[in-house]
Design a protein around this motif. Structure first.
Motif, mmCIF file in Angstrom:
data_model
loop_
_atom_site.group_PDB
_atom_site.id
_atom_site.type_symbol
_atom_site.label_atom_id
_atom_site.label_comp_id
_atom_site.label_asym_id
_atom_site.label_seq_id
_atom_site.Cartn_x
_atom_site.Cartn_y
_atom_site.Cartn_z
ATOM 1 N N LEU A 92 0.824 -1.203 0.000
ATOM 2 C CA LEU A 92 0.000 0.000 0.000
ATOM 3 C C LEU A 92 0.863 1.261 0.000
ATOM 4 C CD1 LEU A 92 -2.822 -1.037 2.512
ATOM 5 C CD2 LEU A 92 -2.962 -0.914 0.007
ATOM 6 N N GLU A 93 1.993 1.213 0.704
ATOM 7 C CA GLU A 93 2.906 2.353 0.724
ATOM 8 C C GLU A 93 3.517 2.568 -0.658
ATOM 9 O OE1 GLU A 93 5.726 1.434 3.751
ATOM 10 O OE2 GLU A 93 4.293 1.681 5.405
ATOM 11 N N PHE A 94 3.882 1.467 -1.318
ATOM 12 C CA PHE A 94 4.507 1.565 -2.638
ATOM 13 C C PHE A 94 3.538 2.145 -3.663
ATOM 14 C CE2 PHE A 94 8.634 -0.884 -3.114
ATOM 15 C CZ PHE A 94 8.953 -0.835 -1.762
ATOM 16 N N GLY A 153 -4.219 -9.649 0.402
ATOM 17 C CA GLY A 153 -4.097 -9.273 -0.998
ATOM 18 C C GLY A 153 -5.381 -8.708 -1.579
ATOM 19 N N ASP A 154 -6.526 -9.199 -1.112
ATOM 20 C CA ASP A 154 -7.807 -8.659 -1.588
ATOM 21 C C ASP A 154 -7.921 -7.175 -1.274
ATOM 22 O OD1 ASP A 154 -8.391 -11.189 -2.391
ATOM 23 O OD2 ASP A 154 -10.041 -11.528 -0.981
ATOM 24 N N ALA A 164 -7.652 -1.395 -2.924
ATOM 25 C CA ALA A 164 -7.036 -0.074 -2.807
ATOM 26 C C ALA A 164 -6.555 0.415 -4.171
ATOM 27 C CB ALA A 164 -5.866 -0.115 -1.824
ATOM 28 N N ILE A 165 -6.001 -0.481 -4.973
ATOM 29 C CA ILE A 165 -5.544 -0.111 -6.313
ATOM 30 C C ILE A 165 -6.729 0.342 -7.159
ATOM 31 C CG2 ILE A 165 -4.525 -0.994 -8.448
ATOM 32 C CD1 ILE A 165 -2.820 -2.874 -6.674
ATOM 33 N N ILE A 169 -13.414 -8.653 -7.330
ATOM 34 C CA ILE A 169 -13.023 -7.448 -6.586
ATOM 35 C C ILE A 169 -12.150 -6.528 -7.424
ATOM 36 C CG2 ILE A 169 -13.208 -8.583 -4.349
ATOM 37 C CD1 ILE A 169 -10.171 -8.786 -4.303
ATOM 38 N N GLY A 170 -11.855 -6.938 -8.667
ATOM 39 C CA GLY A 170 -11.149 -6.023 -9.552
ATOM 40 C C GLY A 170 -9.858 -6.515 -10.154
#
Length: 219
Positions: free
Chosen positions: A37-39, A59-60, A65-66, A93-94
């Motif tokens: 998430l930081e990256f 991972g979901d 978040a992406i 979920i994408g």
């Protein structure tokens, strides 16, 4: 192409990253969801290779978040589970693609390359401009039917320039797309790579310096 590999199995992560780098991709690696998430908060990736069963942040949740960021980053999920319901959930979920461990390396590479082409306006697998043809899948470059032997980084820089379709590309953008997170922002790597790339492509020069802005590939 810039790729983030998120995988908590260190040996697998290193092997995937090295294989992608051999295909002239800029690759960052992290081992948990929180770091992922930081990256993705500070870097733009064309593709994220995402292990689903991560420690900490699942991972979901990284995938969500992406998607929520509204970026055009593509996600391929890796999982040890072959259950159909899991694959359906991941795609639901994408995620753009799903690959079950263990997998064939050639298949993962082909899927990452295919997703990379979808992370921007659709472009053919063979790029052509100014008498140059660049075959992403075969990792080959020809100029006027003459084979040009490029290093991994030279290939990556040329690919970024060709994908720009004549637009000027800044040195900062080249660093972002062709180098990984460890690059020194004050390095002269772009200038040195551009010098050797121009020499290998030969005359007449097709990579032009636009003073104070960047580089442009044109006749």
């Amino acid at each position: 192409m810039r790729v983030l590999v998120v995988e908590d199995e260190e040996m697998l992560a290193d092997a995937v990253a090295e294989g992608l780098r051999d295909a002239s991709m800029a690759v960052d690696v992290c081992g948990d969801g929180e770091q992922a998430l930081e990256f993705i908060a500070v870097n733009r990736y064309d593709v994220v290779v995402l292990d689903r069963d991560l420690p900490g942040v699942h991972g979901d949740d990284v995938c969500r978040a992406i998607i929520d960021n509204g970026s055009d980053t593509r996600v391929i999920m890796l999982t040890a589970s072959g259950d159909v319901a899991d694959r359906v959930h991941g795609l639901g979920i994408g995620a753009d693609d799903y690959l079950i461990k263990p997998f064939a390396w050639a298949e993962l590479l082909a899927r990452v390359q295919a997703l990379g082409r979808r992370a921007r306006p659709a472009l053919p697998p063979v790029l052509r401009c100014a008498g140059i043809s660049l075959d992403v899948g075969r990792h080959q470059v020809f100029r006027d039917e003459r084979f040009v032997n490029l290093s991994r980084k030279e290939f990556a820089v040329l690919e970024v320039l060709m994908r720009a379709e004549g637009a000027v590309v800044s040195a900062e953008e080249l660093l972002e797309k062709a180098w990984d997170v460890n690059v020194d922002p004050f390095t002269n790597a772009v200038r040195v790579t551009m010098m050797t790339l121009r020499r290998k492509l030969g005359e007449p020069q097709v990579i032009h310096t636009v003073s104070g802005i960047g580089y442009q590939l044109r006749d």
